[in-house]
Design an enzyme around this catalytic site. Structure first.
Site, mmCIF file in Angstrom:
data_model
loop_
_atom_site.group_PDB
_atom_site.id
_atom_site.type_symbol
_atom_site.label_atom_id
_atom_site.label_comp_id
_atom_site.label_asym_id
_atom_site.label_seq_id
_atom_site.Cartn_x
_atom_site.Cartn_y
_atom_site.Cartn_z
ATOM 1 N N ASP A 83 0.484 -1.578 0.123
ATOM 2 C CA ASP A 83 0.063 0.359 0.127
ATOM 3 C C ASP A 83 1.359 0.892 -0.366
ATOM 4 O OD1 ASP A 83 0.832 -0.536 2.349
ATOM 5 O OD2 ASP A 83 -0.566 0.226 3.468
ATOM 6 N N CYS B 136 5.399 -0.348 3.258
ATOM 7 C CA CYS B 136 6.242 -1.461 3.453
ATOM 8 C C CYS B 136 6.955 -1.246 3.441
ATOM 9 C CB CYS B 136 5.753 -2.318 1.671
ATOM 10 S SG CYS B 136 7.127 -1.865 0.278
ATOM 11 N N HIS C 106 9.248 -2.702 -4.028
ATOM 12 C CA HIS C 106 8.872 -3.289 -2.630
ATOM 13 C C HIS C 106 9.197 -3.684 -1.773
ATOM 14 C CE1 HIS C 106 5.244 -4.954 -0.538
ATOM 15 N NE2 HIS C 106 5.448 -6.482 -0.667
#
Length: 790
Positions: A100, A103, A256
């Site tokens: 979102d 991370c 990420h």
């Protein structure tokens, strides 16, 4: 099913503990009023450690992996040799985190406490630190790092004070929690390297990010842009004695972050993370971010102050070379019981596994009732010994040794097919569950193939961890004597260096050296981890038992030991203990196991193989079908080799220590040494590795003046010519000045022109493509990227 019941996160296993963690975390943050950075008092010292899953069967293990592990990032980093490339340290696994935009905080929080930062405790602490405290030092380090980056160096970009202030204000806004218009459609704005540096100072704990160095194209996989996230972040705003020296390890890929945690294990691997990358034939140190120029000169000292740095030996790229690399020790699980979510999740997994076993057992029984001829292997106690099938990663059990359940089932299926060739019905046509000693060695185990492993759920866990992630959590050292490296299951128990050396030796060695293979027992010809004077430990126990007691001759042989009356030796050297006589002429000791077997027929001849419970046929020279096949193979092998192996291998003086001038007994725990000699051997390996490193450095220093001396002599100016000029005042050599003489009288225009100059690499750093003169020395892809982004 367990696939639906198993929680998709650790905190879902015990919500009360998760709430307790979320209540304690904000209370632990200390916010001084004198401008000092906000920081944690005690909770930053906690570390999470995952439980082992090798005791579960592969099908259920797959369910656990799907629930907790981010296998995409795990596989990507491992394929790029950034993660788990060093076999001397423990494996790290990537846990799932929400994508979102927060991370980084989710991964950090999960590494320490097992919960994600859904309450935004870490993100709010980051924003308040940048907004309320004195950030001039952070801003200064960020400006230095930016000026050294590729964007500033290659493009000549120059900022004034206003530009720097605008960029810094933008970085502070990115850390805010109130971002309804976040970029890329995420709930929160993604964070950058400076935010990681501020976070590690809030936690007073180093952060190590493992990632690739280049952003790669999704279509072609080629290098697209440099990545600067990976490296080491030290809490330089605090004295080292006030920081927690065990780092937080994060993985980064595709924008990420994930936590990279260790596994609870008792294997020989070191709980550490390498501080180098292995790339293109050399070891490259991880970058330490946001250092000033004076700090950069004392980088090694800072690493040893803020991290627990150790040296570990690893294999070099060249055969026989060993290097010492730096690694940072990792913390073990230290969460208090009242907030430890891993224990609760593990209890839940065990509960669901029992239910899954019951359902699988019921389905297996129904399938067995429909097909009663299908054999099944019962699951008994596991043994801490690898299956002897080459390249098989599983472990043997008590009832299936020396094989694992998968290989044992596959062999039994092959045995069920072979008796169909024999028209005579008999007990050898029935599938046997518990085979005797000689029966168990009717075949040499074939190479293990994961595609041939039996499918469907088993009633009990198999004998091994999955090859996916946890296949080497109980890894042992290489089976070569004196080798300090960790084995690789793909190389049949050897490390990469010893495996390559054996392959090279095998290509030059004749075929008759098969009996002299140090990895095979000369008595039973099985692949074993370690031999004692040529035989395995099981055969050694049997021979010593026979030598110590005369009563032991009446006992049946071990399930791993070949009988003395091997069919290959009946023709050559019949011994008084041979059991090649048929029917009632066989000795009682050889028929002790057959006499206990049901289905014993009167009037028919037993198989000539000692300990075989089946019946022989005249067409097979008194052997059963399987033993006859083995007899033909051994007879052919004995004729080809020209010599017969000894009927029994014995020790004269038990196991002497491998150390020089040492009269004590050795131990298998210390690789054949006694305890004292083992410690001395380990120290000697360490000093040899250190000496090798120093020799390489000294040879590099000696080569420097030679290269400078050779380059001082002028060469021809033509790109395709490497000749030395005879006169310094000229630019071309004699051959290039008179091309007609070099080509000869018979030359004409149809002959090929001189070769083109060699292609030059792309000017972009770390780009693998060749440059193009039309693109100013860049490749087409980098040139297009430079045109788009300046």
């Amino acid at each position: 099913m367990a696939e639906q019941v198993l929680p998709q996160a650790l905190y879902l296993s015990n919500m009360r503990k998760a709430v307790k963690i979320r209540e304690r975390t904000p209370e632990d943050i200390f916010k001084p009023t004198n401008g000092i950075i906000h920081h944690f008092k005690t909770m930053h010292r906690y570390t999470l450690e995952m439980f082992r899953t090798c005791q579960f069967c592969p099908q259920f293990r797959e369910i656990i992996h799907k629930a907790l592990i981010d296998r995409n990032i795990q596989a990507t980093l491992e394929s790029q040799k950034k993660l788990n490339w060093c076999r001397e340290v423990r494996k790290l696994v990537a846990l799932k985190t929400n994508g979102d935009g927060n991370c980084l905080m989710h991964a950090t929080s999960q590494y320490m406490w097992g919960v994600q930062d859904t309450d935004l405790v870490l993100r709010k602490a980051l924003f308040s630190t940048l907004k309320e405290t004195d950030t001039r030092n952070f801003k200064f380090r960020w400006q230095l790092e930016s000026l050294k980056s590729q964007e500033f160096v290659e493009t000549g970009l120059c900022y004034d004070t206003r530009n720097w202030n605008d960029e810094w204000d933008n970085l502070i806004k990115m850390a805010s929690t109130d971002t309804p218009m976040a970029r890329s459609g995420l709930q929160y704005n993604s964070l950058e390297e400076i935010h990681i540096f501020v976070l590690c100072n809030i936690l007073r704990r180093p952060i190590i990010v493992i990632s690739d160095k280049m952003l790669r194209s999704l279509e072609s996989g080629s290098n697209f842009a440099p990545l600067k996230v990976g490296g080491i972040y030290l809490p330089l705003h605090w004295p080292a004695q006030e920081c927690y020296r065990y780092p937080i390890v994060l993985g980064y890929d595709s924008h990420h972050f994930v936590p990279l945690v260790t596994l609870k294990d008792s294997g020989p691997e070191i709980r550490a993370v390498p501080l180098v990358n292995r790339d293109r034939g050399r070891f490259e140190d991880l970058k330490v971010h946001f250092l000033t120029d004076p700090e950069n000169e004392m980088k090694e000292k800072l690493l040893k102050e803020y991290l627990m740095v150790i040296e570990i030996p690893v294999q070099g790229w060249d055969h026989g070379t060993t290097h010492l690399i730096n690694a940072a020790k990792l913390d073990e699980a230290n969460l208090p019981k009242e907030i430890n979510l891993v224990d609760d999740y593990f209890e839940l997994v065990q509960h669901e596994y029992k239910k899954w076993q019951e359902n699988s057992e019921q389905g297996r029984r129904e399938g067995h009732a429909q097909n009663p001829m299908e054999p099944s292997v019962p699951q008994l106690s596991l043994m801490d010994v690898k299956c002897e099938t080459p390249n098989c990663p599983f472990f043997m059990s008590v009832n299936t040794q020396p094989l694992c359940h998968e290989c044992s089932e596959r062999r039994q299926k092959n045995q069920n097919k072979l008796p169909k060739l024999n028209s005579k019905p008999g007990p050898e046509g029935l599938p046997g569950m518990a085979l005797g000693a000689s029966r168990g060695e009717a075949y040499e185990p074939l190479a293990w193939n994961p595609e041939e492993s039996t499918g469907g759920p088993h009633s009990a866990p198999p004998t091994a961890p999955s090859p996916f992630l946890f296949s080497e959590t109980t890894a042992m050292k290489c089976r070569s004597p004196g080798c300090p490296f960790t084995l690789n299951v793909q190389h049949n128990g050897f490390c990469e260096r010893c495996h390559n050396a054996r392959q090279l030796h095998a290509s030059h060695a004749p075929d008759h050296t098969r009996h002299l293979d140090p990895g095979k027992c000369q008595a039973c010809l099985q692949d074993v981890t370690r031999t004692f004077n040529g035989i395995c430990s099981t055969c050694f126990k049997r021979t010593t038992a026979e030598a110590s007691s005369s009563l032991s001759t009446s006992l049946p042989p071990s399930c791993h030991q070949r009988s003395k009356s091997d069919p290959s030796r009946l023709v050559r050297s019949p011994s008084p203990h041979s059991c090649h006589r048929a029917g009632n002429d066989a000795p009682a000791g050889c028929l002790s196991q057959a006499a206990r077997t049901p289905g014993d027929r009167t009037g028919t001849s037993k198989c000539r193989k000692a300990g075989c419970v089946y019946f022989g046929t005249p067409e097979n020279k008194g052997f059963c079908t399987l033993c006859f096949i083995e007899y033909r193979e051994n007879k052919h092998f004995a004729a080809a080799s020209g010599k017969v192996s000894p009927t029994a291998s014995r020790f004269q003086n038990t196991i002497p220590c491998l150390g020089r001038e040492c009269g004590t007994l050795g131990s298998t725990m210390f690789e054949g040494y006694c305890q004292k000699c083992f410690i001395e051997a380990q120290n000697q390996r360490f000093h040899e590795a250190k000496r090798t490193e120093e020799q390489l450095r000294s040879s590099q220093r000696r080569d420097v003046p030679r290269t400078t001396q050779s380059t001082s002599r002028p060469k021809c100016a033509r790109a395709s010519c490497k000749n030395i000029l005879a006169c310094r005042s000229e630019e071309l050599c004699m051959e290039c000045q008179h091309p007609n003489q070099r080509m000869g009288p018979g030359a004409h225009r149809g002959e090929p022109a001189p070769e083109d100059p060699p292609k030059q690499r792309c000017r972009a750093p770390a780009c693998d493509h060749f440059g193009n003169a039309k693109c100013n020395g860049y490749c087409n892809e980098c040139f297009q990227f430079k045109q788009m982004y300046g």
